[in-house]
Design a protein around this motif. Sequence first.
Motif, short mmCIF file in Angstrom:
data_model
loop_
_atom_site.label_atom_id
_atom_site.label_comp_id
_atom_site.label_asym_id
_atom_site.label_seq_id
_atom_site.Cartn_x
_atom_site.Cartn_y
_atom_site.Cartn_z
N ILE A 94 0.83 -1.21 0.00
CA ILE A 94 0.00 0.00 0.00
C ILE A 94 0.86 1.25 0.00
O ILE A 94 0.47 2.30 -0.54
CB ILE A 94 -0.95 -0.01 1.23
CG1 ILE A 94 -2.00 1.08 1.12
CG2 ILE A 94 -0.17 0.13 2.52
CD1 ILE A 94 -3.03 0.85 0.07
N THR A 98 0.61 3.82 -3.19
CA THR A 98 0.04 5.15 -2.94
C THR A 98 1.01 6.24 -3.38
O THR A 98 0.61 7.23 -4.02
CB THR A 98 -0.28 5.31 -1.45
OG1 THR A 98 -1.18 4.28 -1.04
CG2 THR A 98 -0.92 6.66 -1.18
N CYS A 126 -5.84 2.59 -9.50
CA CYS A 126 -6.40 2.80 -8.16
C CYS A 126 -7.44 1.73 -7.82
O CYS A 126 -7.54 1.29 -6.67
CB CYS A 126 -7.02 4.20 -8.06
SG CYS A 126 -5.82 5.54 -8.02
N THR A 271 -2.10 -6.39 -2.34
CA THR A 271 -2.16 -4.96 -2.65
C THR A 271 -1.13 -4.61 -3.70
O THR A 271 -1.44 -3.90 -4.68
CB THR A 271 -1.91 -4.13 -1.38
OG1 THR A 271 -2.85 -4.52 -0.37
CG2 THR A 271 -2.07 -2.65 -1.67
#
Length: 376
Positions: A94, A98, A126, A271
């Motif tokens: 993550i 990000t 996303c 992720t």
Amino acid sequence: LGLIPVLLGVIVQVYVGLQHDRDSTSSAESPHLLLSGTSAISLQLCFCAVISLLGYFATVTLIPSVKPLCLKAGLFGRDINKNSSDKVPESLGIVPATLYVVCAMLFQPFFQDMLGEYNAALTSMCFMLFLGFADDVLDLRWRYKLSLSFLGALPLLVAYSGSTSIVIPLPLQPLLGISVFNLGILYHLYMLFLAVFCTNSINIYAGINGLETGQSFVIGCAIFIHNVLQLGSAEASNHLLSIFLILPFISTTLGLMYYNWYPSSVFVGDTYTYFAGMTFAVVGILGHFSKTLMLFFIPQMLNFLISLPQLLWLPCPRHRLPRYDPETGLLHAIPSNLTLINVALLIMGPTTEKELGRRLCIFQALCCSLGFLIRY
């Protein structure tokens, strides 16, 4: 490691300058960029390299701060390939994902004429980032993850405005009598399945320290090299866009690899694997080299073909990993677990996890080199 994005940016600048010297009307002067001219493109690439460098350092800095938060939230696992039973923070993908999105957003002003496709690409990435994190938290079933992967690729396909023709491989052109063939709507269907394959192939080719980040780093570098080599082609503007999208990915992946390589202190989780796969699909589709992209996925295709019987009808355990021998510290193949990792162990015999990860990454690099040989 942190200086690698800057060095890659310098290489691109030199290459663009050489192309400009050869032809003053070089196609590398892209109409899609906010500024025009070789000097402006070099300046923008410098900005991309600096932002990517900052992305690397931000990833290395933030991961230690996020690790205790994951442990507190119950997002952790245990490394079953080691004697230790310590909790290892999971879903740390993550952090680089990000930061990558933040870096990519900063490049939007450079592509005013492609904002539709650019924003659709960010939307797809996303969406897969969210899907991967939701899977880490909720442990979704495969049928849900597969169907949601198709939905995640839809924004990119809807916004795609490029060619739907494919170039026939050189050995087949004399036989077929044509060099280009238009697939029409079938090309969009191909891109849809390409995006789904990329996202899931990284996810199922995993399980040992550093393999997820290692294979992604190698593929990212291969994509970067291919884009640099194509800067003098008619599709130069699309390859420039791909460079802007892949450089921050390489740098943030390096930051994650710093902690994920053997012995891993963090797990990347679904992720990262879903996000990485969609990133590759995005740069391949928007860069108009989706067919070349598949040449860089040879190990992933092999792993998929090996795993197919177990994914469709044979019993499939949750973790299809090799067997760890706590006395010797070696990994042994389990023939019933149909993965490329176990096939590699059957071929070369028991080995340590560190050495296995290193050899698989070398194999990935060799396969990418083979892809370049086939392509060029």
